[in-house]
Design a protein around this motif. Structure first.
Motif, mmCIF file in Angstrom:
data_model
loop_
_atom_site.group_PDB
_atom_site.id
_atom_site.type_symbol
_atom_site.label_atom_id
_atom_site.label_comp_id
_atom_site.label_asym_id
_atom_site.label_seq_id
_atom_site.Cartn_x
_atom_site.Cartn_y
_atom_site.Cartn_z
ATOM 1 N N ASP A 206 10.117 4.121 0.437
ATOM 2 C CA ASP A 206 11.052 5.053 0.998
ATOM 3 C C ASP A 206 11.032 5.621 2.186
ATOM 4 O O ASP A 206 9.902 6.527 2.653
ATOM 5 N N ASN A 207 11.833 5.572 2.958
ATOM 6 C CA ASN A 207 11.892 6.304 4.468
ATOM 7 C C ASN A 207 12.658 7.469 4.577
ATOM 8 O O ASN A 207 12.972 7.878 5.467
ATOM 9 N N THR A 208 13.220 8.095 3.540
ATOM 10 C CA THR A 208 14.125 8.981 3.522
ATOM 11 C C THR A 208 13.637 10.481 3.533
ATOM 12 O O THR A 208 12.223 10.607 3.402
ATOM 13 N N GLY A 209 14.352 11.328 4.323
ATOM 14 C CA GLY A 209 13.845 12.575 4.899
ATOM 15 C C GLY A 209 14.030 13.220 6.178
ATOM 16 O O GLY A 209 15.071 12.822 6.554
ATOM 17 N N LYS A 210 13.383 14.240 6.664
ATOM 18 C CA LYS A 210 13.363 14.716 8.108
ATOM 19 C C LYS A 210 12.800 13.742 9.075
ATOM 20 O O LYS A 210 11.817 13.286 8.696
ATOM 21 N N PHE A 211 13.195 13.588 10.103
ATOM 22 C CA PHE A 211 13.043 12.797 11.139
ATOM 23 C C PHE A 211 12.501 13.366 12.686
ATOM 24 O O PHE A 211 11.666 14.394 12.421
ATOM 25 N N GLU A 212 13.219 13.065 13.787
ATOM 26 C CA GLU A 212 12.760 13.554 14.778
ATOM 27 C C GLU A 212 13.424 15.008 15.001
ATOM 28 O O GLU A 212 14.284 15.634 14.447
#
Length: 498
Positions: A206-212
């Motif tokens: 799962d790659n979901t969430g906050k990024f940069e």
């Protein structure tokens, strides 16, 4: 109606004027860049334009004080070719009304020159009023990188952006956007993150969430920061890019710059890498958003210029589209800069050349390093240096297409994430090398670069593996890593060989 039309025209003209009018900081940077260019090539015309007629240059070395007038200093230079391994940078800049000060560094193969400028704005523009200077030879001890944990307890940290040498913003993919103070050892949650954030799920894949998180080049003045994250609505989730004002540990005046529609049920390959180029434009990556090639439509997502996914974009800081972007046709998504992207996350800029490099996740192998080029097609899924997840996938050729080869690809799976072009003196032998974090088995790679060719690759910390999400340097050149863990860490990398 005519009055309204006139008002709108005047407003548009005013906005265009403001957008194209350089800030005082940019004007000072232009003057210092003129000095850098003159110093690097012995061009006394450029040096002279950067320096006021009254300018004096001073230093104190080996017990002796020396002072040069502007004309004496210019007399020391003769025209020459720019050294290949020269790096110049503005370390710090402060402005009050028509006065300013700057700390700059000029780094060559032998030593580092540190200059402190006093600047003033005259009728001829910003000029260097005086300079004090010192030089320090590079340490000759070999590189012996060692890790030191500065902060732990981070929830899968994804990105970091230095506000100053002593303060940094850190985005946690499965947590918060936080500000950390190194001196006070204090971590503060930033309030006001957009409410449509989609949280991560527990479990692999799962790659979901906050990024940069990225600071505006003029952050000290406008307080703008830029965020990428997984957004949700009733149809699913996708990547969103926003701008906000950071004030009193809170996000305010949030403005949506880009939504990578369509919203889908997939929770992978969002992209989300961002940076500002030398041109002041915001570049960002959007992933293809599907897990297997079995789900590709007739025209693959990353090859369809009308589909927002699987691309790299270039926009103005306010979300408008630069007029000099490459032309992909009338039906292409606005802001499109490059296509054929599967799952790029890392973006970095060579401070010396201005070139932008990016990392790309493959499937089974196929991980790549590329140099970003306007209008380029990086080939996915028409070609790959690895294998497809759906073994029977055989894309039909697209007439007229040409594909840019990667600068580097690994024979094993690395899962490259945030990458960085090193500069500085602590690891002097690493200057202009690419440092790349990897998630697979946990690694940091050092890639030796010549031009746009990678000559060799070295894996670091093979006896202490961690999933590495980000590699970055502080304003003073200290090297840091972020580990992708439930108990994520901010790690300082020190040279124990010094």
């Amino acid at each position: 109606m005519k009055g309204t039309t006139l008002l709108l025209s005047l407003l548009a003209a005013f906005q265009a004027f403001c957008q194209n009018t350089p800030t005082e900081r940019q004007l000072i940077e232009n003057t210092i860049q003129l000095y850098f260019d003159g110093w690097a090539t012995g061009d006394t015309t450029k040096l002279g334009k950067a320096m006021h007629a009254s300018c004096h240059l001073k230093n104190y070395r080996d017990g002796k004080f020396t002072s040069f007038s502007r004309s004496q200093y210019l007399g020391l230079f003769k025209p020459h070719a720019r050294p290949k391994n020269l790096h110049t940078q503005i370390v710090a800049l402060d402005i009050t009304n028509n006065m300013g000060s700057a700390k700059v560094e000029i780094i060559n193969e032998r030593e580092i020159f540190t200059d402190y400028f006093n600047l003033m704005k005259t009728n001829e523009g910003w000029m260097i009023a005086d300079k004090v200077s010192t030089r320090t030879p590079h340490k000759t001890s070999g590189a012996n990188p060692q890790k030191e944990t500065i902060l732990d307890g981070l929830k899968r940290p994804w990105s970091m952006a230095f506000i100053s040498e002593g303060e940094v913003l850190i985005s946690e993919k499965e947590g918060d956007l936080v500000k950390y103070n190194f001196e006070k050892k204090e971590k503060i949650k930033i309030k006001g993150f957009p409410a449509d954030l989609e949280d991560s799920l527990d479990g692999f894949g799962d790659n979901t969430g906050k990024f940069e998180v990225v600071l505006d080049p003029d952050f000290r003045t406008n307080k703008y920061i830029y965020l990428s994250y997984a957004a949700k609505d009733q149809k699913g989730r996708t990547t969103k890019i926003v701008r906000a004002v950071l004030e009193n540990e809170s996000l305010q005046q949030i403005k949506v710059l880009f939504v990578a529609e369509p919203y889908t049920s997939q929770r992978v390959h969002y992209g989300g890498g961002m940076l500002f180029g030398n041109d002041g434009k915001l570049y960002f990556t959007i992933g293809e958003r599907i897990f297997t090639e079995k789900d590709e439509p007739a025209i693959p997502i990353a090859q369809n210029v009308e589909d927002k996914r699987g691309k790299i974009y270039r926009i103005n800081p306010d979300g408008t589209i630069p007029k000099d972007n490459p032309d992909f046709g009338d039906k292409a998504t606005p802001g499109l800069y490059a296509i054929g992207i599967r799952a790029a996350q890392g973006l970095t800029r060579d401070l010396h050349t201005g070139k932008i490099w990016f990392s790309e996740h493959g499937t089974h192998q196929g991980d790549e390093i590329n140099v970003l080029e306007a209008g380029a097609n990086y080939g996915w899924p028409m070609k790959t240096t690895g294998k497809y997840r759906f073994a029977e996938f055989a894309p039909k050729p697209i007439p007229g297409n040409s594909y840019k080869e990667p600068v580097w690809s690994w024979l094993q799976t690395v899962a490259p994430t945030g990458l960085h072009v090193y500069w500085g003196t602590e690891f002097a032998g690493w200057n202009r090398n690419l440092l790349v974090g990897g998630l697979s088995k946990g690694s940091v790679w050092r890639l030796v670069v010549e031009g746009e060719t990678i000559k060799s690759a070295e894996e670091l910390f093979t006896d202490d593996r961690l999933r590495i999400r980000k590699v970055v340097q502080s304003p003073m050149g200290k090297l840091y890593l972020l580990s992708d863990e439930v108990n994520g860490k901010l790690i300082r990398v020190k040279n124990a060989g010094l």
